[in-house]
Scaffold this motif. Structure first.
Motif, PDB file in Angstrom:
ATOM      1  N   ALA A   1      -5.265  12.005  -5.703  1.00 30.75           N
ATOM      2  CA  ALA A   1      -4.018  12.762  -5.662  1.00 30.75           C
ATOM      3  C   ALA A   1      -3.297  12.775  -7.010  1.00 30.75           C
ATOM      4  CB  ALA A   1      -3.099  12.191  -4.586  1.00 30.75           C
ATOM      5  N   TYR A   2      -3.390  11.682  -7.759  1.00 27.66           N
ATOM      6  CA  TYR A   2      -2.682  11.607  -9.042  1.00 27.66           C
ATOM      7  C   TYR A   2      -3.373  12.391 -10.148  1.00 27.66           C
ATOM      8  CZ  TYR A   2       0.359   7.889  -7.222  1.00 27.66           C
ATOM      9  OH  TYR A   2       1.279   7.166  -6.504  1.00 27.66           O
ATOM     10  N   GLY A   3      -4.621  12.798  -9.921  1.00 26.36           N
ATOM     11  CA  GLY A   3      -5.317  13.627 -10.893  1.00 26.36           C
ATOM     12  C   GLY A   3      -5.740  12.909 -12.159  1.00 26.36           C
ATOM     13  N   LEU A   4      -6.033  11.605 -12.066  1.00 28.18           N
ATOM     14  CA  LEU A   4      -6.436  10.841 -13.246  1.00 28.18           C
ATOM     15  C   LEU A   4      -7.885  10.361 -13.143  1.00 28.18           C
ATOM     16  CD1 LEU A   4      -3.254   8.640 -13.902  1.00 28.18           C
ATOM     17  CD2 LEU A   4      -3.858  10.852 -14.898  1.00 28.18           C
TER      18      LEU A   4
ATOM     19  N   ALA B   1      -8.011  13.784   4.694  1.00 32.62           N
ATOM     20  CA  ALA B   1      -8.251  13.571   3.273  1.00 32.62           C
ATOM     21  C   ALA B   1      -8.187  14.909   2.534  1.00 32.62           C
ATOM     22  CB  ALA B   1      -9.599  12.886   3.076  1.00 32.62           C
ATOM     23  N   ASN B   2      -8.643  14.930   1.290  1.00 31.05           N
ATOM     24  CA  ASN B   2      -8.645  16.190   0.541  1.00 31.05           C
ATOM     25  C   ASN B   2     -10.030  16.830   0.555  1.00 31.05           C
ATOM     26  OD1 ASN B   2      -9.945  14.383  -1.210  1.00 31.05           O
ATOM     27  ND2 ASN B   2      -9.199  15.425  -3.044  1.00 31.05           N
ATOM     28  N   PHE B   3     -10.695  16.696   1.690  1.00 28.74           N
ATOM     29  CA  PHE B   3     -12.001  17.310   1.889  1.00 28.74           C
ATOM     30  C   PHE B   3     -12.200  17.538   3.383  1.00 28.74           C
ATOM     31  CE2 PHE B   3     -12.492  12.701   1.658  1.00 28.74           C
ATOM     32  CZ  PHE B   3     -13.050  12.417   2.896  1.00 28.74           C
TER      33      PHE B   3
ATOM     34  N   ASP C   1       0.893  -8.325   7.586  1.00 26.85           N
ATOM     35  CA  ASP C   1       0.586  -8.811   8.934  1.00 26.85           C
ATOM     36  C   ASP C   1      -0.613  -9.748   8.984  1.00 26.85           C
ATOM     37  OD1 ASP C   1       2.663  -7.222   9.831  1.00 26.85           O
ATOM     38  OD2 ASP C   1       1.369  -5.573  10.457  1.00 26.85           O
ATOM     39  N   TYR C   2      -1.557  -9.563   8.045  1.00 32.65           N
ATOM     40  CA  TYR C   2      -2.806 -10.327   8.103  1.00 32.65           C
ATOM     41  C   TYR C   2      -3.107 -10.928   6.725  1.00 32.65           C
ATOM     42  CZ  TYR C   2      -3.248  -7.227  12.146  1.00 32.65           C
ATOM     43  OH  TYR C   2      -3.014  -6.515  13.308  1.00 32.65           O
ATOM     44  N   PRO C   3      -3.278 -12.234   6.637  1.00 35.24           N
ATOM     45  CA  PRO C   3      -3.522 -12.879   5.343  1.00 35.24           C
ATOM     46  C   PRO C   3      -4.912 -12.651   4.772  1.00 35.24           C
ATOM     47  CG  PRO C   3      -3.604 -14.500   7.112  1.00 35.24           C
ATOM     48  CD  PRO C   3      -3.157 -13.208   7.732  1.00 35.24           C
ATOM     49  N   ASN C   4      -5.793 -11.973   5.513  1.00 37.10           N
ATOM     50  CA  ASN C   4      -7.150 -11.719   5.023  1.00 37.10           C
ATOM     51  C   ASN C   4      -7.419 -10.226   4.790  1.00 37.10           C
ATOM     52  OD1 ASN C   4      -6.962 -11.353   7.826  1.00 37.10           O
ATOM     53  ND2 ASN C   4      -9.150 -11.724   8.151  1.00 37.10           N
ATOM     54  N   VAL C   5      -6.368  -9.430   4.621  1.00 33.85           N
ATOM     55  CA  VAL C   5      -6.527  -7.995   4.349  1.00 33.85           C
ATOM     56  C   VAL C   5      -6.188  -7.699   2.890  1.00 33.85           C
ATOM     57  CG1 VAL C   5      -5.611  -5.678   4.818  1.00 33.85           C
ATOM     58  CG2 VAL C   5      -6.133  -7.219   6.711  1.00 33.85           C
ATOM     59  N   VAL C   6      -7.016  -6.867   2.281  1.00 31.16           N
ATOM     60  CA  VAL C   6      -6.780  -6.360   0.929  1.00 31.16           C
ATOM     61  C   VAL C   6      -6.751  -4.839   0.992  1.00 31.16           C
ATOM     62  CG1 VAL C   6      -7.731  -6.129  -1.396  1.00 31.16           C
ATOM     63  CG2 VAL C   6      -7.853  -8.323  -0.227  1.00 31.16           C
ATOM     64  N   GLY C   7      -5.745  -4.229   0.380  1.00 28.18           N
ATOM     65  CA  GLY C   7      -5.676  -2.778   0.294  1.00 28.18           C
ATOM     66  C   GLY C   7      -6.298  -2.283  -1.001  1.00 28.18           C
ATOM     67  N   LEU C   8      -6.928  -1.123  -0.950  1.00 27.41           N
ATOM     68  CA  LEU C   8      -7.539  -0.506  -2.130  1.00 27.41           C
ATOM     69  C   LEU C   8      -7.080   0.947  -2.233  1.00 27.41           C
ATOM     70  CD1 LEU C   8     -11.175  -1.790  -1.494  1.00 27.41           C
ATOM     71  CD2 LEU C   8      -9.679  -2.600  -3.318  1.00 27.41           C
ATOM     72  N   ARG C   9      -6.548   1.307  -3.399  1.00 22.45           N
ATOM     73  CA  ARG C   9      -6.129   2.691  -3.640  1.00 22.45           C
ATOM     74  C   ARG C   9      -6.503   3.101  -5.058  1.00 22.45           C
ATOM     75  NH1 ARG C   9      -0.037   2.780  -0.854  1.00 22.45           N
ATOM     76  NH2 ARG C   9      -0.741   2.199   1.252  1.00 22.45           N
ATOM     77  N   THR C  10      -6.298   4.378  -5.383  1.00 23.89           N
ATOM     78  CA  THR C  10      -6.743   4.883  -6.675  1.00 23.89           C
ATOM     79  C   THR C  10      -5.807   5.958  -7.217  1.00 23.89           C
ATOM     80  OG1 THR C  10      -8.624   5.866  -7.836  1.00 23.89           O
ATOM     81  CG2 THR C  10      -8.201   6.651  -5.613  1.00 23.89           C
TER      82      THR C  10
ATOM     83  N   GLU D   1      -2.765   9.363   0.050  1.00 24.91           N
ATOM     84  CA  GLU D   1      -1.689  10.328  -0.181  1.00 24.91           C
ATOM     85  C   GLU D   1      -1.831  11.607   0.628  1.00 24.91           C
ATOM     86  OE1 GLU D   1      -1.832   7.464  -3.468  1.00 24.91           O
ATOM     87  OE2 GLU D   1      -3.358   8.761  -2.539  1.00 24.91           O
ATOM     88  N   TYR D   2      -3.011  11.846   1.191  1.00 27.86           N
ATOM     89  CA  TYR D   2      -3.237  13.061   1.974  1.00 27.86           C
ATOM     90  C   TYR D   2      -3.109  12.837   3.485  1.00 27.86           C
ATOM     91  CZ  TYR D   2      -5.288  14.500  -2.472  1.00 27.86           C
ATOM     92  OH  TYR D   2      -5.498  14.771  -3.803  1.00 27.86           O
ATOM     93  N   VAL D   3      -2.880  11.596   3.895  1.00 23.06           N
ATOM     94  CA  VAL D   3      -2.795  11.288   5.321  1.00 23.06           C
ATOM     95  C   VAL D   3      -1.460  11.778   5.875  1.00 23.06           C
ATOM     96  CG1 VAL D   3      -2.709   9.434   7.033  1.00 23.06           C
ATOM     97  CG2 VAL D   3      -4.303   9.290   5.108  1.00 23.06           C
ATOM     98  N   ARG D   4      -1.526  12.477   7.007  1.00 15.85           N
ATOM     99  CA  ARG D   4      -0.304  12.989   7.624  1.00 15.85           C
ATOM    100  C   ARG D   4      -0.108  12.470   9.052  1.00 15.85           C
ATOM    101  NH1 ARG D   4       0.313  13.440   3.203  1.00 15.85           N
ATOM    102  NH2 ARG D   4       0.988  15.183   1.909  1.00 15.85           N
ATOM    103  N   THR D   5      -1.085  11.805   9.609  1.00 12.09           N
ATOM    104  CA  THR D   5      -0.898  11.204  10.919  1.00 12.09           C
ATOM    105  C   THR D   5      -0.148   9.889  10.780  1.00 12.09           C
ATOM    106  OG1 THR D   5      -2.003  10.340  12.889  1.00 12.09           O
ATOM    107  CG2 THR D   5      -3.154  10.052  10.802  1.00 12.09           C
TER     108      THR D   5
END
Length: 346
Positions: free
Chosen positions: A213-216, A286-288, A200-209, A184-188
């Motif tokens: 940014a959501y403060g949880l 990022a946020n750091f 695009d790729y059947p062997n990619v997994v995304g990870l987020r939290t 959520e902090y990426v601006r590029t």
């Protein structure tokens, strides 16, 4: 009674805590959860005598809509760190290899070793993830490659072209985990995005939290998305009922408040550049921000001024939060910069 290999297992080191100090060591949000999340969590707490929905159907459905995917392509867990662990557990057997950049998220080697896999760290290049070197480290034992983007703790991102060239070298049976905890902090615009990469790729997994940014962070909710077959395997190794009803409700409500979320993320990004410039830190997505070079005395001096930062052997990571906290950080920085640093251990 204890596995002998655990003697060599490093412990996960959380950010330091100190009463009344400004805590910039854990990349947490400085503001409370979104109002809608607090309301939803409070309401859900009244039903805490019942087990939560183990399949988290409402949350996974909301995430699938948000990501433009099917519900079967989404898994949730207690923070993205738990999902990193589930991914390794679902793909690796004894002696298999997990490749990751280093320094990066410190749990990668821990999770690999916990599940009997061999951690394979690959040094950064110019403080960024070295994708060609990651690809070169893949062997016939490799099962997972982690790409932390933005990288924690350096805040750097890889380019779209670099990622495409990397994926051309990754065998189809090797899973690439695109870890976007700070998405959520990426601006590029010139960096891969997991929602497109999984298409695009059947062997990619995304990870987020939801912890950043959501403060949880205190409720522990993360999510993974990718091929349905792999997501199903990750769900098989998940701890039953791991995400509480309170956490699920707060996450659903937070996901629906995208305008407020964007405002908060923008406020952090607005502080990021000036803070980096004032400290002489690297540019960050990022946020750091990251100060290269081992400087434990500097971290100690800031702590004595009531500001906690995260010191690594390779540098110092400092969380960027609000304007008020940034001003307090810079005031402390001015003091320690003008005074002799304390003697290590003193």
């Amino acid at each position: 009674m204890i596995r002998p290999d655990l003697e060599s297992l490093p412990a996960y080191v959380p950010g330091k805590r100190q009463e009344d100090a400004l805590k910039l060591s854990s990349n947490e949000s400085a503001v409370p959860p979104l109002p809608a999340a607090v309301e939803a969590a409070t309401k859900a707490a009244a039903t805490a005598h019942r087990y939560p929905d183990m399949a988290a159907v409402e949350l996974r459905t909301a995430l699938a809509d948000h990501l433009g995917l099917e519900c079967e392509q989404v898994a949730v867990g207690t923070g993205s760190s738990a999902l990193c662990q589930q991914l390794i557990q679902a793909t690796c057997a004894q002696g298999d290899e997990v490749v990751f950049p280093w320094r990066s998220f410190e749990a990668y080697p821990i999770f690999a070793q916990v599940h009997g896999a061999t951690p394979v760290p690959v040094p950064l290049r110019d403080h960024g993830v070295d994708l060609p070197a990651l690809a070169g480290a893949i062997t016939d034992r490799t099962r997972v490659v982690f790409v932390c983007n933005p990288n924690n703790p350096t805040g750097t991102t890889v380019t779209r072209a670099e990622f495409a060239a990397f994926m051309e070298r990754v065998p189809a049976h090797v899973v690439v985990a695109l870890d976007e905890a700070y998405f959520e902090y990426v601006r590029t615009a010139d960096t891969p995005v997991a929602t497109q990469a999984v298409q695009d790729y059947p062997n990619v997994v995304g990870l987020r939290t939801f912890s950043k940014a959501y403060g949880l962070a205190g409720l522990r909710v993360g999510y993974a998305f990718g091929p349905a077959e792999l997501i199903a395997a990750m769900n098989k190794v998940a701890i039953p009922f791991s995400i509480s009803s309170v956490a699920q409700a707060a996450a659903v409500a937070s996901l629906a408040a995208q305008d407020e979320l964007a405002q908060r993320a923008d406020a952090t990004v607005a502080q990021r550049g000036p803070v980096a410039a004032a400290l002489g830190a690297l540019p960050s997505e990022a946020n750091f921000v990251w100060l290269p070079g081992a400087q434990p005395d500097l971290a100690q001096a800031l702590a004595q001024e009531g500001v906690l930062v995260r010191s690594f052997p390779e540098g110092i990571r400092i969380t960027v939060t609000t304007k008020e906290e940034s001003e307090r950080l810079l005031a402390a920085w001015e003091k320690v910069s003008a005074a002799p640093l304390p003697v290590a251990g003193g």
